[in-house]
Design a protein around this motif. Structure first.
Motif, PDB file in Angstrom:
ATOM      1  N   VAL A  39       0.836  -1.210   0.000  1.00  0.00           N
ATOM      2  CA  VAL A  39       0.000   0.000   0.000  1.00  0.00           C
ATOM      3  C   VAL A  39       0.866   1.254   0.000  1.00  0.00           C
ATOM      4  O   VAL A  39       0.567   2.222  -0.715  1.00  0.00           O
ATOM      5  CB  VAL A  39      -0.974  -0.006   1.205  1.00  0.00           C
ATOM      6  N   VAL A  40       1.957   1.253   0.752  1.00  0.00           N
ATOM      7  CA  VAL A  40       2.840   2.428   0.785  1.00  0.00           C
ATOM      8  C   VAL A  40       3.484   2.645  -0.578  1.00  0.00           C
ATOM      9  O   VAL A  40       3.513   3.771  -1.092  1.00  0.00           O
ATOM     10  CB  VAL A  40       3.902   2.271   1.903  1.00  0.00           C
ATOM     11  N   LEU A  41       3.983   1.578  -1.190  1.00  0.00           N
ATOM     12  CA  LEU A  41       4.651   1.721  -2.489  1.00  0.00           C
ATOM     13  C   LEU A  41       3.667   2.107  -3.589  1.00  0.00           C
ATOM     14  O   LEU A  41       3.914   3.048  -4.359  1.00  0.00           O
ATOM     15  CB  LEU A  41       5.380   0.423  -2.851  1.00  0.00           C
ATOM     16  N   VAL A  42       2.556   1.400  -3.660  1.00  0.00           N
ATOM     17  CA  VAL A  42       1.562   1.693  -4.699  1.00  0.00           C
ATOM     18  C   VAL A  42       0.860   3.019  -4.404  1.00  0.00           C
ATOM     19  O   VAL A  42       0.607   3.813  -5.320  1.00  0.00           O
ATOM     20  CB  VAL A  42       0.545   0.529  -4.815  1.00  0.00           C
ATOM     21  N   GLY A  43       0.568   3.277  -3.129  1.00  0.00           N
ATOM     22  CA  GLY A  43      -0.074   4.538  -2.763  1.00  0.00           C
ATOM     23  C   GLY A  43       0.771   5.746  -3.124  1.00  0.00           C
ATOM     24  O   GLY A  43       0.251   6.780  -3.559  1.00  0.00           O
ATOM     25  N   THR A  72       2.505   9.095   6.656  1.00  0.00           N
ATOM     26  CA  THR A  72       1.057   8.957   6.800  1.00  0.00           C
ATOM     27  C   THR A  72       0.700   7.594   7.379  1.00  0.00           C
ATOM     28  O   THR A  72      -0.135   7.486   8.284  1.00  0.00           O
ATOM     29  CB  THR A  72       0.359   9.170   5.443  1.00  0.00           C
ATOM     30  N   ALA A  73       1.338   6.532   6.855  1.00  0.00           N
ATOM     31  CA  ALA A  73       1.045   5.175   7.333  1.00  0.00           C
ATOM     32  C   ALA A  73       1.446   4.996   8.793  1.00  0.00           C
ATOM     33  O   ALA A  73       0.786   4.265   9.538  1.00  0.00           O
ATOM     34  CB  ALA A  73       1.765   4.142   6.470  1.00  0.00           C
ATOM     35  N   THR A  74       2.501   5.663   9.202  1.00  0.00           N
ATOM     36  CA  THR A  74       2.948   5.537  10.594  1.00  0.00           C
ATOM     37  C   THR A  74       2.241   6.522  11.512  1.00  0.00           C
ATOM     38  O   THR A  74       2.540   6.575  12.705  1.00  0.00           O
ATOM     39  CB  THR A  74       4.470   5.771  10.696  1.00  0.00           C
ATOM     40  N   THR A  75       1.329   7.284  10.986  1.00  0.00           N
ATOM     41  CA  THR A  75       0.540   8.300  11.690  1.00  0.00           C
ATOM     42  C   THR A  75       1.389   9.418  12.277  1.00  0.00           C
ATOM     43  O   THR A  75       0.945  10.109  13.193  1.00  0.00           O
ATOM     44  CB  THR A  75      -0.362   7.687  12.796  1.00  0.00           C
ATOM     45  N   VAL A  76       2.587   9.601  11.761  1.00  0.00           N
ATOM     46  CA  VAL A  76       3.410  10.731  12.209  1.00  0.00           C
ATOM     47  C   VAL A  76       2.796  12.016  11.678  1.00  0.00           C
ATOM     48  O   VAL A  76       2.542  12.946  12.428  1.00  0.00           O
ATOM     49  CB  VAL A  76       4.876  10.573  11.737  1.00  0.00           C
ATOM     50  N   GLY A  77       2.559  12.057  10.380  1.00  0.00           N
ATOM     51  CA  GLY A  77       1.874  13.179   9.755  1.00  0.00           C
ATOM     52  C   GLY A  77       2.427  14.540  10.126  1.00  0.00           C
ATOM     53  O   GLY A  77       1.754  15.329  10.768  1.00  0.00           O
ATOM     54  N   TYR A  78       3.647  14.818   9.709  1.00  0.00           N
ATOM     55  CA  TYR A  78       4.263  16.109  10.033  1.00  0.00           C
ATOM     56  C   TYR A  78       3.468  17.289   9.499  1.00  0.00           C
ATOM     57  O   TYR A  78       3.507  18.368  10.049  1.00  0.00           O
ATOM     58  CB  TYR A  78       5.678  16.183   9.458  1.00  0.00           C
ATOM     59  N   ARG A  89      -6.453  12.538  -1.869  1.00  0.00           N
ATOM     60  CA  ARG A  89      -6.961  12.355  -0.505  1.00  0.00           C
ATOM     61  C   ARG A  89      -7.568  10.967  -0.312  1.00  0.00           C
ATOM     62  O   ARG A  89      -7.482  10.404   0.786  1.00  0.00           O
ATOM     63  CB  ARG A  89      -7.963  13.456  -0.175  1.00  0.00           C
ATOM     64  N   ILE A  90      -8.156  10.408  -1.346  1.00  0.00           N
ATOM     65  CA  ILE A  90      -8.662   9.025  -1.279  1.00  0.00           C
ATOM     66  C   ILE A  90      -7.490   8.070  -1.057  1.00  0.00           C
ATOM     67  O   ILE A  90      -7.562   7.160  -0.217  1.00  0.00           O
ATOM     68  CB  ILE A  90      -9.445   8.662  -2.570  1.00  0.00           C
ATOM     69  N   VAL A  91      -6.401   8.299  -1.795  1.00  0.00           N
ATOM     70  CA  VAL A  91      -5.190   7.487  -1.593  1.00  0.00           C
ATOM     71  C   VAL A  91      -4.699   7.657  -0.155  1.00  0.00           C
ATOM     72  O   VAL A  91      -4.301   6.686   0.507  1.00  0.00           O
ATOM     73  CB  VAL A  91      -4.086   7.869  -2.606  1.00  0.00           C
ATOM     74  N   ALA A  92      -4.746   8.869   0.359  1.00  0.00           N
ATOM     75  CA  ALA A  92      -4.303   9.134   1.731  1.00  0.00           C
ATOM     76  C   ALA A  92      -5.136   8.339   2.736  1.00  0.00           C
ATOM     77  O   ALA A  92      -4.594   7.773   3.692  1.00  0.00           O
ATOM     78  CB  ALA A  92      -4.401  10.628   2.036  1.00  0.00           C
ATOM     79  N   VAL A  93      -6.430   8.261   2.529  1.00  0.00           N
ATOM     80  CA  VAL A  93      -7.300   7.506   3.433  1.00  0.00           C
ATOM     81  C   VAL A  93      -6.910   6.031   3.423  1.00  0.00           C
ATOM     82  O   VAL A  93      -6.816   5.391   4.481  1.00  0.00           O
ATOM     83  CB  VAL A  93      -8.788   7.693   3.056  1.00  0.00           C
ATOM     84  N   VAL A  94      -6.668   5.485   2.238  1.00  0.00           N
ATOM     85  CA  VAL A  94      -6.282   4.075   2.133  1.00  0.00           C
ATOM     86  C   VAL A  94      -4.947   3.842   2.852  1.00  0.00           C
ATOM     87  O   VAL A  94      -4.797   2.869   3.602  1.00  0.00           O
ATOM     88  CB  VAL A  94      -6.203   3.630   0.657  1.00  0.00           C
ATOM     89  N   ALA A  98      -4.582   1.457   6.133  1.00  0.00           N
ATOM     90  CA  ALA A  98      -3.642   0.327   6.058  1.00  0.00           C
ATOM     91  C   ALA A  98      -2.569   0.450   7.133  1.00  0.00           C
ATOM     92  O   ALA A  98      -2.198  -0.542   7.774  1.00  0.00           O
ATOM     93  CB  ALA A  98      -2.999   0.269   4.679  1.00  0.00           C
ATOM     94  N   GLY A  99      -2.081   1.654   7.355  1.00  0.00           N
ATOM     95  CA  GLY A  99      -1.049   1.856   8.383  1.00  0.00           C
ATOM     96  C   GLY A  99      -1.563   1.578   9.781  1.00  0.00           C
ATOM     97  O   GLY A  99      -0.951   0.844  10.557  1.00  0.00           O
ATOM     98  N   ILE A 100      -2.707   2.133  10.108  1.00  0.00           N
ATOM     99  CA  ILE A 100      -3.280   1.930  11.439  1.00  0.00           C
ATOM    100  C   ILE A 100      -3.590   0.459  11.673  1.00  0.00           C
ATOM    101  O   ILE A 100      -3.286  -0.109  12.730  1.00  0.00           O
ATOM    102  CB  ILE A 100      -4.547   2.802  11.616  1.00  0.00           C
TER     103      ILE A 100
END
Length: 167
Positions: A39-43, A72-78, A89-94, A98-100
């Motif tokens: 998901v991270v690579l394709v996202g 984003t996947a690690t929920t750090v979100g600087y 933003r749809i990609v961001a939600v996915v 997936a990260g959570i």
């Protein structure tokens, strides 16, 4: 590059999921990790496609999008990078979900592993204690039987033997 990436992902999936002796929670954590990596690579790639050519877009190169996807996947979100388009933003939600989910599964797998080890330790301790109690009971029973046997022999000796009857 795509062939190398698919080979790497196949090896990673085999490494994480391919062992038959692994427990279910470790397989689930491995599967979640593989899904997260994909998901991270394709996202990241999809974010670049969605954002490229949009005014004010920051995710226009794969390295930047990959960094954004990891944070984003690690929920750090600087907040330094973020998508500005609807599809971005749809990609961001996915990526977020997936990260959570993946980190939750990995955490649950680790907790299950620790609890399982503690239960094994306690089970071994209980079995050892039960065996010791059974052995102590058996020794006490043998000792009591020996004492009763000695008492019966003394009583028989005092009476003149076991076969002697009283008048």
């Amino acid at each position: 590059m795509p062939r190398m990436l698919s080979g790497l992902l196949a090896r990673l999936a085999t490494l994480l999921l391919g062992r038959h002796g692994r427990s279910l929670h470790l397989k689930a954590a491995g599967a979640a990790t593989v899904v997260l990596v994909i998901v991270v690579l394709v996202g990241s790639y999809l974010a670049v496609l969605a954002e490229r050519g949009t005014p004010g877009a920051q995710l226009v190169t794969y390295p930047r999008a990959l960094w954004w996807s990891v944070e984003t996947a690690t929920t750090v979100g600087y907040g330094d990078l973020y998508p500005v388009t609807f599809w971005g933003r749809i990609v961001a939600v996915v990526v977020m979900v997936a990260g959570i989910t993946s980190f939750g599964l990995v955490t649950a797998a680790l907790a299950t592993w620790f609890v399982g080890r503690e239960q094994e330790r306690r089970g071994h301790l209980v079995r050892h204690t039960e065996e010791a109690a059974q052995e102590a009971y058996a020794q006490a029973t043998r000792a009591l039987h020996e004492r009763f046997d000695r008492l019966e022999r003394r009583l028989d000796d005092d009476r003149g033997g076991p076969a002697r009857e009283r008048p």
